[in-house]
Design an enzyme around this catalytic site. Structure first.
Site, PDB file in Angstrom:
ATOM      1  N   GLU A 240     -14.895   1.352   4.344  1.00 57.23           N
ATOM      2  CA  GLU A 240     -14.392   0.536   3.245  1.00 57.23           C
ATOM      3  C   GLU A 240     -14.848  -0.918   3.349  1.00 57.23           C
ATOM      4  O   GLU A 240     -15.255  -1.527   2.373  1.00 57.23           O
ATOM      5  CB  GLU A 240     -12.859   0.604   3.204  1.00 57.23           C
ATOM      6  CG  GLU A 240     -12.343   1.989   2.837  1.00 57.23           C
ATOM      7  CD  GLU A 240     -10.829   2.043   2.783  1.00 57.23           C
ATOM      8  OE1 GLU A 240     -10.209   1.087   2.292  1.00 57.23           O
ATOM      9  OE2 GLU A 240     -10.257   3.052   3.243  1.00 57.23           O
TER      10      GLU A 240
ATOM     11  N   ASP B 275     -10.563   4.584   5.511  1.00 57.99           N
ATOM     12  CA  ASP B 275      -9.406   4.500   6.392  1.00 57.99           C
ATOM     13  C   ASP B 275      -8.619   5.808   6.433  1.00 57.99           C
ATOM     14  O   ASP B 275      -8.545   6.525   5.450  1.00 57.99           O
ATOM     15  CB  ASP B 275      -8.484   3.360   5.928  1.00 57.99           C
ATOM     16  CG  ASP B 275      -9.146   2.001   6.053  1.00 57.99           C
ATOM     17  OD1 ASP B 275     -10.192   1.918   6.736  1.00 57.99           O
ATOM     18  OD2 ASP B 275      -8.636   1.030   5.470  1.00 57.99           O
TER      19      ASP B 275
ATOM     20  N   ASP C  89      -5.759   6.914   5.897  1.00 55.45           N
ATOM     21  CA  ASP C  89      -4.453   6.943   5.245  1.00 55.45           C
ATOM     22  C   ASP C  89      -4.621   7.518   3.836  1.00 55.45           C
ATOM     23  O   ASP C  89      -5.719   7.924   3.460  1.00 55.45           O
ATOM     24  CB  ASP C  89      -3.827   5.543   5.208  1.00 55.45           C
ATOM     25  CG  ASP C  89      -4.749   4.499   4.597  1.00 55.45           C
ATOM     26  OD1 ASP C  89      -5.656   4.876   3.832  1.00 55.45           O
ATOM     27  OD2 ASP C  89      -4.569   3.303   4.870  1.00 55.45           O
TER      28      ASP C  89
ATOM     29  N   GLU D 216      -4.707   6.210   0.829  1.00 55.40           N
ATOM     30  CA  GLU D 216      -5.673   5.540  -0.041  1.00 55.40           C
ATOM     31  C   GLU D 216      -7.095   5.827   0.439  1.00 55.40           C
ATOM     32  O   GLU D 216      -7.999   6.043  -0.365  1.00 55.40           O
ATOM     33  CB  GLU D 216      -5.407   4.033  -0.069  1.00 55.40           C
ATOM     34  CG  GLU D 216      -4.025   3.639  -0.610  1.00 55.40           C
ATOM     35  CD  GLU D 216      -3.802   4.041  -2.071  1.00 55.40           C
ATOM     36  OE1 GLU D 216      -4.773   4.031  -2.856  1.00 55.40           O
ATOM     37  OE2 GLU D 216      -2.646   4.378  -2.408  1.00 55.40           O
TER      38      GLU D 216
ATOM     39  N   TYR E 299      -8.541  -6.107  12.227  1.00 51.97           N
ATOM     40  CA  TYR E 299      -8.258  -6.054  10.799  1.00 51.97           C
ATOM     41  C   TYR E 299      -6.870  -6.601  10.468  1.00 51.97           C
ATOM     42  O   TYR E 299      -5.904  -6.342  11.175  1.00 51.97           O
ATOM     43  CB  TYR E 299      -8.382  -4.603  10.339  1.00 51.97           C
ATOM     44  CG  TYR E 299      -8.473  -4.483   8.855  1.00 51.97           C
ATOM     45  CD1 TYR E 299      -9.479  -5.137   8.172  1.00 51.97           C
ATOM     46  CD2 TYR E 299      -7.545  -3.739   8.151  1.00 51.97           C
ATOM     47  CE1 TYR E 299      -9.561  -5.044   6.811  1.00 51.97           C
ATOM     48  CE2 TYR E 299      -7.630  -3.633   6.785  1.00 51.97           C
ATOM     49  CZ  TYR E 299      -8.643  -4.292   6.121  1.00 51.97           C
ATOM     50  OH  TYR E 299      -8.725  -4.200   4.773  1.00 51.97           O
TER      51      TYR E 299
ATOM     52  N   ARG F 159      -5.002  -6.298   7.616  1.00 50.72           N
ATOM     53  CA  ARG F 159      -4.062  -5.573   6.748  1.00 50.72           C
ATOM     54  C   ARG F 159      -3.638  -4.293   7.446  1.00 50.72           C
ATOM     55  O   ARG F 159      -4.316  -3.282   7.380  1.00 50.72           O
ATOM     56  CB  ARG F 159      -4.709  -5.276   5.394  1.00 50.72           C
ATOM     57  CG  ARG F 159      -4.927  -6.535   4.555  1.00 50.72           C
ATOM     58  CD  ARG F 159      -5.411  -6.208   3.159  1.00 50.72           C
ATOM     59  NE  ARG F 159      -6.852  -6.069   3.112  1.00 50.72           N
ATOM     60  CZ  ARG F 159      -7.701  -7.054   2.802  1.00 50.72           C
ATOM     61  NH1 ARG F 159      -7.242  -8.254   2.512  1.00 50.72           N
ATOM     62  NH2 ARG F 159      -8.999  -6.840   2.770  1.00 50.72           N
TER      63      ARG F 159
ATOM     64  N   HIS G 213      -4.739   1.250  11.052  1.00 45.12           N
ATOM     65  CA  HIS G 213      -5.438   0.252  11.860  1.00 45.12           C
ATOM     66  C   HIS G 213      -4.560  -0.163  13.027  1.00 45.12           C
ATOM     67  O   HIS G 213      -3.377   0.087  13.038  1.00 45.12           O
ATOM     68  CB  HIS G 213      -5.756  -0.984  11.016  1.00 45.12           C
ATOM     69  CG  HIS G 213      -6.430  -0.673   9.726  1.00 45.12           C
ATOM     70  ND1 HIS G 213      -7.786  -0.508   9.613  1.00 45.12           N
ATOM     71  CD2 HIS G 213      -5.932  -0.467   8.489  1.00 45.12           C
ATOM     72  CE1 HIS G 213      -8.096  -0.226   8.365  1.00 45.12           C
ATOM     73  NE2 HIS G 213      -6.986  -0.192   7.654  1.00 45.12           N
TER      74      HIS G 213
END
Length: 630
Positions: free
Chosen positions: A14, A87, A89, A91, A303, A305, A349
């Site tokens: 991403e 990632d 997850d 999303e 990271y 976020r 993350h």
DNA sequence: CAGTGAGCGAGCTTCCGCTTGACTT
């Protein structure tokens, strides 16, 4: 011209920074590209969900992403193997799914997953490729579609009844409600008077110290009325003071876990005075890499976020070495401290930490801009502290008798600094008591009775709101900062100093929503939704079924609210200062304004834009949307 | 900067969550 051998394998992640890091680990064997987040989404200018046909979503390429897709396709055409490494997850799974749709090549596409960017994690992932998990994708679709249905149905209701351009949604409307409810509590609050009695005392050794009345007879003292205070004061004034008992206890204080997005935003707000937006901007640059004299660009933190407090083995090893060398063995726990990531986190993350803990804040002083440095220092200290031993305090309490009254004095001494050697928290440094003995008689220097008032709950600040939202599982690391700016941009809330204060418009909007959609605009709604999404991700529930169940109820509420057209006149939370009747929003030749619903008997009017504080917050000054295209 | 309170209807606005750049005054 670097090498004649072209990479045959493609990895898609991403973030471009992540792509850079990964390709460094893999040394040219792979080409690594970034999608920069989602590439497809529901269309912006219409619902894009076919309610008649099982909520079939219509996905379109996000404008501005055509170029990214073109490049991904080009790279995919050349590759023999393609690894989707978005990632791990919900999303990320959906992003992988959309990318796969766009580039085709189903036979060559694999999905890989890793939770930390280390060489080891990466190699393991590449050795164990899987397929896209459609159940996880479905959970994301359910989330996305629900948010669309809610947002794009509620907002038009507000346009009709109140004003164009307004908005409502599962997340922002709860944030607004929290702020408005708090305001109601504050308005309804009646301060209670109470009294305290304190004695300034002196023993056989300095210094003088203060003790507070805490028991009278057998009665514990909470809050004294004026009469009680007078009575006890007069009784105690002339009596002798004696140390009846001394209690000493060791108290350990543990460090806090390393930062997540939410805790970083809170601490940077409190300690550095940075807004959530500023913090994220600085953190992004620390993550992407800053130019360091003599070294070139260096990514300084992981990271930014994240909702996890997990730390890679490598980083733990490094920080333990640093603690031993810099502070000494006695500061190092026998093994690495494990923190528990909060339940329901997606854990994609690691925690936010320095990429290289050996790069101390001192070593960076003056080499990066001041604000970046301050934030780095905060992250570094919090991380190092999180792997150090607890601080140990010796707390001492004197129980002091004066006639029927017992006073108490508490002091605390730092016996072992532990993690506080690097990361200072508030409170700390309790006052110190003199070295006195039991049964010692004390001299009364001064007896004081003071008047106090209970105070109302404080307004939310950006930091306390984000904290609350995170606790309730509302919003995500990538959205905390924007939630606050959305409700401010809409004119629902203004900043006054550090506090978030609802405007009349915000209060009316919130009231309309709470009255008509009480369950939806509640903190528990998202929690229930998450449970359902988990079931979908487990394959125990169909996403269409879940949405159908929600929508059956919601659409009825929508109809009713539409017909009602909301009898604001009856329940507006803003009361007319002259006659006490509810104030409502009216539209006039020159825009909208706040008017008394008692018109024409009462002609009170008020301006709608921030009546207090004299803030600006003009209505339609900002229009930073670029538009064109289908 | 004060003043604003009808109704009609064109065409507009809007959600949450993932991620970085980028223009036309």
């Amino acid at each position: 011209m670097a090498s004649t051998k072209k990479p045959k394998k493609l990895i898609i992640v991403e973030s471009p920074t992540k792509a850079k890091t990964i390709s460094k680990y893999l040394k040219g064997e792979y080409e690594v590209k970034a999608s920069m987040g989602h590439i497809k989404d529901l269309p912006v200018n219409r619902m894009g969900v076919d309610i008649e046909h099982d909520f079939e979503p219509e996905y379109v390429v996000i404008k501005g992403k055509e170029k990214v897709i073109k490049e991904l396709k080009k790279a995919a055409d050349k590759a023999q193997e393609i690894y989707l490494a978005s990632d791990p997850d919900r999303e990320g799974e959906a992003i992988a799914w959309h990318i796969a749709q766009e580039i085709g090549k189903d036979d060559k596409v694999k999905r890989i997953i890793f939770h930390e960017i280390t060489e080891k994690a990466l190699k393991e992932a590449l050795e164990n490729p899987t397929d896209i998990d459609i159940k996880k994708v479905n959970a994301q679709q359910a989330r996305r579609i629900l948010d669309r249905l809610v947002g794009y149905s509620l907002s038009p209701l507000l346009w009709r009844r109140i004003d164009k351009g307004l908005s409502a949604g599962r997340v922002q409307s709860v944030a607004l409600k929290l702020i408005c409810e708090r305001e109601k509590e504050i308005e309804a609050f009646v301060p209670q008077e109470y009294w305290k009695i304190e004695a300034l005392l002196e023993g056989s050794a300095p210094p003088q110290f203060k003790a507070i009345l805490f028991k009278y007879g057998n009665q514990k003292i909470e809050k004294l009325s004026k009469e009680e205070a007078d009575k006890i004061y007069n009784e105690v004034k002339g009596s002798s003071f004696l140390i009846e008992k001394i209690e000493s206890k060791e108290r350990k204080k543990k460090p806090k876990p390393p930062f997540t997005t939410s805790t970083l935003q809170q601490e940077a707000f409190q300690k550095l005075g940075f807004s959530a937006q500023k913090t994220m901007f600085l953190a992004q640059q620390l993550y992407e890499g800053l130019e360091i004299p003599g070294e070139g660009p260096v990514g300084l933190i992981t990271y930014m976020r994240t909702d996890s407090v997990r730390v890679s083995e490598e980083a733990l090893k490094a920080v333990r070495t640093l603690i031993k060398e810099r502070f000494g063995k006695e500061y190092l726990p026998s093994k690495a401290v494990q923190y528990k990531t909060k339940e329901g986190a997606q854990d994609a993350h690691e925690a936010i930490r320095p990429t290289d803990v050996a790069r101390t804040p001192e070593s960076l002083r003056g080499k990066i801009p001041e604000d970046h440095w301050k934030l780095y220092q905060l992250i570094w200290q919090r991380f190092v502290a999180s792997q150090m031993k607890p601080a140990v305090y010796l707390t001492t309490t004197f129980h002091i008798r004066a006639d029927k009254a017992i006073f108490k004095a508490t002091g605390s001494v730092l016996k072992f600094p532990g993690f506080t050697a690097v990361y200072k928290d508030e409170e700390e440094e309790g006052k110190q008591l003199p070295p006195l003995k039991e049964q010692e008689e004390l001299k009364l220097i001064k007896l004081e009775k003071t008047q106090h008032f209970t105070s109302p709950p404080p307004r939310y600040t950006e930091a306390s709101l984000i904290k609350k939202l995170e606790e309730e599982g509302i919003g995500r690391p990538s959205t905390y900062a924007t939630i606050v700016s959305t409700i401010i941009d809409r004119g629902y809330v203004v900043r006054e100093k550090k506090a978030l204060v609802p405007t009349p418009l915000g209060r009316i909007v919130s009231e309309v929503l709470s009255r008509n959609f009480p369950k939806l605009i509640d903190t528990s709604f998202t929690a229930n939704m998450e449970e359902d999404l988990d079931r979908i991700a487990q394959g125990d529930r169909q996403w269409q079924e879940s949405i159908r169940e929600f929508y059956d109820v919601f659409s009825k509420e929508l109809d009713r609210a539409g017909k009602n057209l909301l009898k604001l006149e009856e329940f507006s939370p803003i009361k007319c200062p002259k006659c006490g009747k509810p104030m409502v929003i009216k539209k006039g030749r020159y825009g909208k304004f706040l008017a008394c619903s008692g018109y024409p008997a009462c002609k009170t009017v008020e301006s709608l834009v921030s009546k207090k504080g004299g803030n600006r917050s003009g209505r339609k000054n900002k229009n930073k949307r670029h538009q064109k295209n289908t």
